[in-house]
Scaffold this motif. Structure first.
Motif, PDB file in Angstrom:
ATOM      1  N   LEU A  81       0.825  -1.217   0.000  1.00  0.00           N
ATOM      2  CA  LEU A  81       0.000   0.000   0.000  1.00  0.00           C
ATOM      3  C   LEU A  81       0.855   1.261   0.000  1.00  0.00           C
ATOM      4  CD1 LEU A  81      -3.097  -0.591   2.262  1.00  0.00           C
ATOM      5  CD2 LEU A  81      -2.980  -0.198  -0.207  1.00  0.00           C
ATOM      6  N   GLN A  82       1.984   1.215   0.746  1.00  0.00           N
ATOM      7  CA  GLN A  82       2.876   2.383   0.783  1.00  0.00           C
ATOM      8  C   GLN A  82       3.893   2.337  -0.353  1.00  0.00           C
ATOM      9  OE1 GLN A  82       2.437   4.129   3.859  1.00  0.00           O
ATOM     10  NE2 GLN A  82       0.919   2.581   4.386  1.00  0.00           N
ATOM     11  N   GLY A 118       1.628   0.738  -5.225  1.00  0.00           N
ATOM     12  CA  GLY A 118       0.485   0.504  -4.339  1.00  0.00           C
ATOM     13  C   GLY A 118      -0.756   1.306  -4.694  1.00  0.00           C
ATOM     14  N   PRO A 119      -0.653   2.638  -4.780  1.00  0.00           N
ATOM     15  CA  PRO A 119      -1.848   3.434  -5.066  1.00  0.00           C
ATOM     16  C   PRO A 119      -2.510   3.053  -6.386  1.00  0.00           C
ATOM     17  CG  PRO A 119      -0.035   4.832  -4.355  1.00  0.00           C
ATOM     18  CD  PRO A 119       0.522   3.463  -4.521  1.00  0.00           C
ATOM     19  N   TRP A 120      -1.672   2.799  -7.397  1.00  0.00           N
ATOM     20  CA  TRP A 120      -2.212   2.444  -8.709  1.00  0.00           C
ATOM     21  C   TRP A 120      -2.943   1.099  -8.652  1.00  0.00           C
ATOM     22  CZ3 TRP A 120      -1.360  -1.433 -12.371  1.00  0.00           C
ATOM     23  CH2 TRP A 120      -1.833  -1.150 -13.664  1.00  0.00           C
ATOM     24  N   LEU A 121      -2.321   0.128  -7.984  1.00  0.00           N
ATOM     25  CA  LEU A 121      -2.938  -1.193  -7.864  1.00  0.00           C
ATOM     26  C   LEU A 121      -4.255  -1.092  -7.112  1.00  0.00           C
ATOM     27  CD1 LEU A 121       0.211  -3.297  -6.939  1.00  0.00           C
ATOM     28  CD2 LEU A 121      -1.157  -3.566  -9.004  1.00  0.00           C
ATOM     29  N   ARG A 122      -4.255  -0.269  -6.075  1.00  0.00           N
ATOM     30  CA  ARG A 122      -5.443  -0.120  -5.254  1.00  0.00           C
ATOM     31  C   ARG A 122      -6.572   0.511  -6.059  1.00  0.00           C
ATOM     32  NH1 ARG A 122      -6.025   1.360   0.734  1.00  0.00           N
ATOM     33  NH2 ARG A 122      -7.840   2.721   0.712  1.00  0.00           N
ATOM     34  N   ALA A 123      -6.217   1.495  -6.892  1.00  0.00           N
ATOM     35  CA  ALA A 123      -7.220   2.155  -7.726  1.00  0.00           C
ATOM     36  C   ALA A 123      -7.861   1.160  -8.695  1.00  0.00           C
ATOM     37  CB  ALA A 123      -6.585   3.314  -8.495  1.00  0.00           C
ATOM     38  N   HIS A 124      -7.086   0.145  -9.089  1.00  0.00           N
ATOM     39  CA  HIS A 124      -7.638  -0.836 -10.014  1.00  0.00           C
ATOM     40  C   HIS A 124      -8.201  -2.053  -9.294  1.00  0.00           C
ATOM     41  CE1 HIS A 124      -5.344   1.643 -12.759  1.00  0.00           C
ATOM     42  NE2 HIS A 124      -6.033   1.116 -13.736  1.00  0.00           N
ATOM     43  N   GLY A 125      -8.226  -1.980  -7.964  1.00  0.00           N
ATOM     44  CA  GLY A 125      -8.816  -3.071  -7.193  1.00  0.00           C
ATOM     45  C   GLY A 125      -7.969  -4.331  -7.127  1.00  0.00           C
ATOM     46  N   TRP A 126      -6.652  -4.192  -7.359  1.00  0.00           N
ATOM     47  CA  TRP A 126      -5.790  -5.365  -7.297  1.00  0.00           C
ATOM     48  C   TRP A 126      -5.061  -5.426  -5.972  1.00  0.00           C
ATOM     49  CZ3 TRP A 126      -3.286  -4.842 -12.803  1.00  0.00           C
ATOM     50  CH2 TRP A 126      -4.223  -5.274 -13.758  1.00  0.00           C
ATOM     51  N   LYS A 127      -5.051  -6.607  -5.406  1.00  0.00           N
ATOM     52  CA  LYS A 127      -4.329  -6.785  -4.159  1.00  0.00           C
ATOM     53  C   LYS A 127      -3.228  -7.806  -4.375  1.00  0.00           C
ATOM     54  CE  LYS A 127      -5.068  -6.989   0.644  1.00  0.00           C
ATOM     55  NZ  LYS A 127      -5.712  -7.354   1.804  1.00  0.00           N
TER      56      LYS A 127
END
Lengths: 314, 274
Positions: free
Chosen positions: A145-146, A150-159
């Protein structure tokens, strides 16, 4: 180098001389019996204490409560079963990815000469010397996440971190060189004559690879595969860092061993560890078998080559 | 050499296989490791220095370095002994013992850690003899060394064994003919020939030990300043979300690994030229 034809009596006397020199070398190499016994005993003690006693201890601890308790410790614990399922999902993906890479890398390095070849070969070994914890950390810094992505993956819903993809990537990182390391020397030892012949007879690149290269390197490939698999299923440090160790979700078998140990469930911990120990023992047996086959095939290839050389002479 | 240049012209697939190799290597290994260095460089020099040089970190380097060095040295001695016996003295069960040498390569480190922590405690199979003698082989510095020897010794055996098997009997005969005792032959003739392989085995075992985590975390007790190794410190910093500090220590370990990799490569080149 082919030997010149030698007449029979000459051959026999050469053989006799060889026997004589073997006997002489035996005497020169012979150590006193006491020394031999002492050193053999010490070596057996070392291997016994370091390797045999620990393996025996794993099984003793795992089964000391009886078969029923053993079975319950594994099959009766949904979190352990989840860990087994996760490891059986993660390891094949990582091994497959590293196998495809290994084949490509071996084809590149064993069949072609190009600038930077030696450097590339050492880069492949890099993950061997990187601490698994550092490997895991580097993935967290990239995908967490940090992290940078991280931010880009989170925006696309990928974990990725704290989830299965991260565990797969960490496992692949740590076991990265295994298949390539076995294939490169195997392909180099086999030489490229057969492939050249196939290509010059009109086989396509893919046909050559599938019909000539793959069957030739089969045992070396399998050998690399099982070593890679054993490491993939047993990987601890890198997976420990990226998985988040969510019980029942992101615990692999080795992480489950550690968690049970931390919870003072020692018998259960040993029961789960015994599964990994059996995997290691099976890996060793297969390894010996594949190694034997590979050695035989390389010897055959060498014999064919020398026969061809002799036959080609006028 | 001639065949090789022919091969380059005849065999297809150079570009796609090189491309795949480089892409996979870059994506999986180089970019993540690059991210570690990038992250460390955002710290700035003084913050980096403060992070890598705390008292606790210094103690962790000392434990990591000292235990790895000791374990690698012990591995060389034991590995030479085992390789010698396996190559020179036939005994029943030799092939079995020879295959067992590889077990530490295949056994997950967590299992090694679990069982080593159990063997050397007071009631353990080996601890019941050793603890009364004052030898604490679990939850101590010695415990770290023991498990690192388990992991490191196979590297020495497997690098020394083929070299030892290749040594020509003539050399020993010549030494014996010239009146050398067996011990003199070993020390003056054989040992120098085994030196490059032993050094390589030492370097491999040492490099592996520096980064080892899975087994050590079980056996060492992880006491800060005493038995805490650098990888364990990285993990505990991560668990406190102190990413910067964890990264800084990771960079120190990475630089150590890189120099070991270079050293191993040079050693292997030396052996090939011998």
């Amino acid at each position: 180098m082919s030997s010149a034809p030698v007449s029979r009596p000459l051959q026999r006397s050469a053989a006799k001389a060889a026997v004589g020199s073997v006997a002489a070398s035996r005497i020169a190499r012979e150590d006193p019996a006491a020394v031999r016994w002492l050193l053999t005993g010490l070596a057996l003690l070392v291997v016994g204490v370091l390797v045999v006693v620990p393996v025996a201890n794993v099984f003793w601890q795992a089964f000391r409560g009886g078969l029923g308790a053993y079975w319950r410790a594994i099959a009766g614990d949904p979190d352990t079963l989840a860990a087994i399922r996760l490891t059986l999902t993660v390891a094949p993906i990582a091994v497959a990815a590293n196998t495809i890479f290994g084949l490509a890398a071996a084809w590149t390095i064993a069949r072609f000469r190009f600038p930077g070849r030696a450097f590339l070969t050492s880069l492949i070994d890099l993950p061997f010397s990187v601490s698994p914890v550092v490997a895991g950390l580097s993935l967290v810094l990239l995908f967490g996440l940090q992290g940078y992505l991280g931010p880009w993956l989170r925006a696309h819903g990928w974990k990725i971190i704290f989830a299965t993809p991260g565990i797969v990537i960490a496992t692949a990182f740590v076991t990265f060189p295994f298949v390539a390391r076995e294939l490169i020397p195997t392909m180099e030892a086999l030489g490229d004559e057969e492939e050249m012949a196939a290509v010059s007879l009109g086989a396509s690149g893919w046909q050559t690879f599938r019909r000539v290269t793959l069957p030739n390197v089969k045992w070396g490939l399998l050998y690399g595969l099982i070593l890679c698999n054993a490491r993939a299923m047993g990987e601890f440090g890198a997976v420990y860092v990226v998985s988040g160790r969510i019980t029942g979700q992101t615990d692999t078998i080795p992480l489950r061993v550690e968690k049970l140990f931390q919870e003072y469930k020692t018998p259960e911990s040993f029961a789960v560890a015994s599964l990994l120990t059996m995997l290691a023992l099976v890996t060793l047996v297969l390894k010996v078998f594949f190694e034997e086959r590979r050695r035989r095939e390389l010897a055959d290839a060498a014999r064919m080559e020398s026969a061809a050389e002799e036959g080609g002479r006028p | 050499m001639n065949t090789r240049s022919n091969a380059a012209r005849v065999l297809p697939g150079f570009r796609p296989s090189l491309g795949w190799t480089l892409a996979y290597l870059t994506l999986l290994v180089l970019i993540p490791l690059g991210a570690t260095f990038t992250k460390a460089s955002t710290l700035g020099w003084s913050a980096f220095r403060d992070a890598v040089w705390t008292e606790r970190a210094r103690a962790a380097y000392r434990v990591t370095f000292g235990a790895s060095l000791t374990a690698a040295l012990v591995s060389v001695v034991l590995g030479l002994l085992v390789a010698w016996v396996l190559v020179r003295y036939p005994f029943p069960g030799r092939r079995l013992i020879d295959s067992l040498i590889d077990l530490p390569f295949a056994l997950p480190t967590a299992v090694a850690g679990l069982v080593y922590s159990d063997l050397y405690v007071e009631k353990g199979w080996l601890g019941r003899f050793l603890v009364p003698l004052g030898i604490k082989g679990a939850y101590s510095w010695l415990a770290i060394v023991l498990v690192l020897v388990f992991i490191g010794m196979p590297f020495v055996v497997r690098t020394v064994q083929p070299v030892l098997a290749e040594i020509d009997a003539d050399l020993e005969e010549a030494a014996a003919c010239l009146g050398a005792t067996r011990w003199q032959t070993f020390r003056r003739v054989l040992l120098p020939m085994l030196l490059p392989a032993s050094l390589t085995g030492f370097a491999l075992a040492f490099a592996r030990s520096l980064g080892e985590y899975g087994s050590v975390v079980f056996v060492s007790g992880n006491m800060p300043y005493k038995t805490e190794i650098a990888p364990v410190l990285i993990v505990s910093r991560l668990e406190e979300f102190a990413y910067a500090e964890a990264t800084a220590i990771a960079v120190v370990l990475l630089l150590l690994s890189f120099s070991m990799l270079v050293a191993i490569n040079l050693l292997e080149r030396w052996i090939r030229h011998e």
